[in-house]
Design a protein around this motif. Sequence first.
Motif, PDB file in Angstrom:
ATOM      1  N   SER A  21       0.781  -1.309   0.387  1.00 36.72           N
ATOM      2  CA  SER A  21      -0.215  -0.115   0.122  1.00 36.72           C
ATOM      3  C   SER A  21       0.643   1.314   0.060  1.00 36.72           C
ATOM      4  N   LYS A  22       0.361   2.455  -0.079  1.00 36.00           N
ATOM      5  CA  LYS A  22       1.112   3.592  -0.415  1.00 36.00           C
ATOM      6  C   LYS A  22       1.635   3.787   0.791  1.00 36.00           C
ATOM      7  N   TYR A  23       0.332   3.074   2.014  1.00 35.70           N
ATOM      8  CA  TYR A  23       0.907   3.917   3.466  1.00 35.70           C
ATOM      9  C   TYR A  23       2.050   3.287   4.225  1.00 35.70           C
ATOM     10  N   TRP A  24       2.143   2.025   3.691  1.00 28.55           N
ATOM     11  CA  TRP A  24       3.371   1.453   4.003  1.00 28.55           C
ATOM     12  C   TRP A  24       4.156   1.756   3.601  1.00 28.55           C
ATOM     13  N   LEU A  25       4.597   2.254   2.513  1.00 26.15           N
ATOM     14  CA  LEU A  25       5.918   2.947   1.760  1.00 26.15           C
ATOM     15  C   LEU A  25       6.075   3.896   2.431  1.00 26.15           C
ATOM     16  N   TYR A  26       4.986   5.089   2.357  1.00 21.09           N
ATOM     17  CA  TYR A  26       5.211   6.122   2.877  1.00 21.09           C
ATOM     18  C   TYR A  26       5.537   6.009   4.191  1.00 21.09           C
ATOM     19  N   THR A  27       5.256   5.211   4.934  1.00 21.44           N
ATOM     20  CA  THR A  27       6.200   4.955   7.056  1.00 21.44           C
ATOM     21  C   THR A  27       7.438   4.544   6.027  1.00 21.44           C
ATOM     22  N   GLN A  28       7.516   4.194   5.464  1.00 23.29           N
ATOM     23  CA  GLN A  28       9.401   3.121   5.335  1.00 23.29           C
ATOM     24  C   GLN A  28       9.802   4.302   4.995  1.00 23.29           C
ATOM     25  N   LEU A  29       9.702   5.143   4.459  1.00 21.43           N
ATOM     26  CA  LEU A  29      10.492   6.809   3.857  1.00 21.43           C
ATOM     27  C   LEU A  29      10.405   7.397   5.229  1.00 21.43           C
ATOM     28  N   GLY A  30       9.350   7.635   5.747  1.00 21.05           N
ATOM     29  CA  GLY A  30       9.573   8.800   7.136  1.00 21.05           C
ATOM     30  C   GLY A  30       9.491   9.878   6.319  1.00 21.05           C
ATOM     31  N   MET A  31       7.959   9.879   5.098  1.00 21.78           N
ATOM     32  CA  MET A  31       7.869  10.937   4.378  1.00 21.78           C
ATOM     33  C   MET A  31       6.232  11.177   5.538  1.00 21.78           C
ATOM     34  N   SER A  32       6.195  12.124   4.864  1.00 25.68           N
ATOM     35  CA  SER A  32       4.461  12.594   5.484  1.00 25.68           C
ATOM     36  C   SER A  32       3.376  12.222   4.107  1.00 25.68           C
ATOM     37  N   SER A  33       2.251  11.858   4.396  1.00 25.66           N
ATOM     38  CA  SER A  33       1.615  11.210   3.970  1.00 25.66           C
ATOM     39  C   SER A  33       0.839  12.549   2.561  1.00 25.66           C
ATOM     40  N   SER A  34       0.998  13.975   2.813  1.00 28.46           N
ATOM     41  CA  SER A  34       1.236  14.527   1.088  1.00 28.46           C
ATOM     42  C   SER A  34       1.989  14.493   0.545  1.00 28.46           C
ATOM     43  N   ASN A  35       2.962  14.717   0.937  1.00 25.32           N
ATOM     44  CA  ASN A  35       4.634  14.786   0.345  1.00 25.32           C
ATOM     45  C   ASN A  35       4.289  13.196  -0.885  1.00 25.32           C
ATOM     46  N   PHE A  36       4.407  12.470  -0.128  1.00 25.41           N
ATOM     47  CA  PHE A  36       4.588  11.469  -0.584  1.00 25.41           C
ATOM     48  C   PHE A  36       3.386  11.300  -1.607  1.00 25.41           C
ATOM     49  N   GLN A  37       2.087  11.666  -1.517  1.00 21.62           N
ATOM     50  CA  GLN A  37       1.184  11.912  -2.879  1.00 21.62           C
ATOM     51  C   GLN A  37       1.597  12.164  -3.215  1.00 21.62           C
ATOM     52  N   LYS A  38       1.824  13.404  -3.835  1.00 24.87           N
ATOM     53  CA  LYS A  38       2.883  14.299  -4.977  1.00 24.87           C
ATOM     54  C   LYS A  38       3.236  13.323  -5.510  1.00 24.87           C
ATOM     55  N   LEU A  39       4.001  12.726  -4.742  1.00 25.85           N
ATOM     56  CA  LEU A  39       5.451  11.566  -5.562  1.00 25.85           C
ATOM     57  C   LEU A  39       4.752  11.064  -6.225  1.00 25.85           C
ATOM     58  N   ALA A  40       3.884  10.958  -5.597  1.00 19.27           N
ATOM     59  CA  ALA A  40       3.127   8.910  -6.237  1.00 19.27           C
ATOM     60  C   ALA A  40       2.174   9.194  -7.675  1.00 19.27           C
ATOM     61  N   ASP A  41       1.916  11.025  -6.952  1.00 25.39           N
ATOM     62  CA  ASP A  41       0.406  11.803  -8.819  1.00 25.39           C
ATOM     63  C   ASP A  41       1.469  12.020  -9.825  1.00 25.39           C
ATOM     64  N   GLY A  42       2.697  11.914  -9.485  1.00 24.85           N
ATOM     65  CA  GLY A  42       3.540  12.922 -10.460  1.00 24.85           C
ATOM     66  C   GLY A  42       3.531  13.895 -10.564  1.00 24.85           C
ATOM     67  N   LYS A  43       3.357  15.090  -8.968  1.00 20.50           N
ATOM     68  CA  LYS A  43       2.448  16.158  -9.324  1.00 20.50           C
ATOM     69  C   LYS A  43       3.833  16.569  -8.919  1.00 20.50           C
ATOM     70  N   THR A  44       5.002  16.259  -8.271  1.00 22.86           N
ATOM     71  CA  THR A  44       6.036  16.705  -7.751  1.00 22.86           C
ATOM     72  C   THR A  44       7.051  17.343  -9.625  1.00 22.86           C
ATOM     73  N   THR A  45       8.393  18.311  -9.159  1.00 26.04           N
ATOM     74  CA  THR A  45       9.031  18.065 -10.303  1.00 26.04           C
ATOM     75  C   THR A  45      10.921  17.870 -10.413  1.00 26.04           C
ATOM     76  N   LYS A  46      10.574  17.352  -9.028  1.00 26.22           N
ATOM     77  CA  LYS A  46      12.038  16.735  -9.106  1.00 26.22           C
ATOM     78  C   LYS A  46      11.741  15.277  -7.218  1.00 26.22           C
ATOM     79  N   ILE A  47      13.113  14.945  -7.292  1.00 27.76           N
ATOM     80  CA  ILE A  47      13.426  14.165  -6.634  1.00 27.76           C
ATOM     81  C   ILE A  47      14.720  13.728  -5.605  1.00 27.76           C
ATOM     82  N   SER A  48      15.152  13.847  -4.911  1.00 29.88           N
ATOM     83  CA  SER A  48      16.682  13.565  -3.841  1.00 29.88           C
ATOM     84  C   SER A  48      16.964  12.494  -4.718  1.00 29.88           C
TER      85      SER A  48
END
Length: 70
Positions: A21-48
């Motif tokens: 699940s998305k929840y599983w991954l963003y908790t593994q990453l230690g990322m907020s759900s909103s930031n993860f959702q932007k990344l997963a939805d392709g609404k971000t312009t960069k990834i470190s």
Amino acid sequence: MHYFIMIKVQILKLLKERGRSKYWLYTQLGMSSSNFQKLADGKTTKISFEVLDALCDILECTPGDILTKE
């Protein structure tokens, strides 16, 4: 001049293939759900590189599995 980003993140596809699940991954990453959702939805312009490396480790894949050029 405007550029269109042609590189897409395929996180949702990889999660579906792995039965995770998305929840599983963003908790593994230690990322907020909103930031993860932007990344997963392709609404971000960069990834470190740090996040890309963590995604590869967690999903047991390579950057080429996560990123695609359309």
